[in-house]
Design an enzyme around this catalytic site. Structure first.
Site, PDB file in Angstrom:
ATOM      1  CG  HIS A  56     -45.853  -9.032 -12.165  1.00  0.00           C
ATOM      2  ND1 HIS A  56     -46.701  -8.053 -11.703  1.00  0.00           N
ATOM      3  CD2 HIS A  56     -46.641  -9.924 -12.819  1.00  0.00           C
ATOM      4  CE1 HIS A  56     -47.931  -8.329 -12.061  1.00  0.00           C
ATOM      5  NE2 HIS A  56     -47.932  -9.468 -12.742  1.00  0.00           N
ATOM      6  CD  GLU A  58     -41.694  -4.797 -10.754  1.00  0.00           C
ATOM      7  OE1 GLU A  58     -41.879  -3.665 -11.205  1.00  0.00           O
ATOM      8  OE2 GLU A  58     -42.292  -5.811 -11.194  1.00  0.00           O
ATOM      9  CB  CYS A  86     -48.752  -4.431  -9.875  1.00  0.00           C
ATOM     10  SG  CYS A  86     -48.093  -6.027  -9.312  1.00  0.00           S
ATOM     11  CB  CYS A  89     -44.368  -5.910  -7.770  1.00  0.00           C
ATOM     12  SG  CYS A  89     -44.577  -7.177  -9.042  1.00  0.00           S
TER      13      CYS A  89
END
Length: 153
Positions: A56, A58, A86, A89
């Protein structure tokens, strides 16, 4: 609530999300700024191209910042994320000592646009009792983020 500088960094995160899409990855990007508001790093989602389910934007940002700038670079920092981070993250940013996260598209926007398997919990819920507290703000430039999320693949 948001400054022109916030908007500029968020636009950079959204641009990174388009770069992710162009590379065949999920449509997410993120920007790290120092505690003083200086832009430090831009990252994009790389789940597909790296074969890493934790790729992801991040997570990539935290890993790259640690490797390139050192862990202290994130203390008190802000992350601008094209999509609301999410649970994974959000936790990573907390442990990295990031102080503030600003997002463009909300978790519900992401569910509506992508319909992919989700952990539909908001960043503010994940971080609600964090000590020290972490600030979660958004949406900012939501329409621009949605334009990338809603593009046919």
């Amino acid at each position: 609530m948001f400054t022109p500088q916030d908007e500029a960094f968020m636009q950079t995160a959204i641009d990174a999300s388009q770069t992710a899409v162009d590379a065949g990855d999920m449509p997410f990007g993120a920007v790290l700024t120092s505690a003083e508001g200086v832009g430090l790093l831009v990252a994009r989602n790389n789940q597909v191209t790296s074969g890493d389910c934790t790729g992801h934007a991040e997570m990539v940002l935290v890993r790259e910042a640690t490797r390139m700038l050192g862990a202290k670079s994130m203390e008190g920092a802000t992350v601008y994320a094209s999509g609301e981070p999410c649970a994974m993250c959000s936790g990573a940013m907390f442990w990295a000592k990031i102080k503030r996260v600003v997002y463009a598209a909300s978790t519900q926007d992401i569910v509506n646009a992508l319909g992919v398997p989700m952990l539909p919990i908001t960043s503010s819920t994940v971080l609600a009792n964090a000590q020290p507290a972490m600030q979660v703000q958004g949406p900012l430039l939501q329409a621009q983020a949605l334009a990338v999320l809603n593009k046919p693949s």
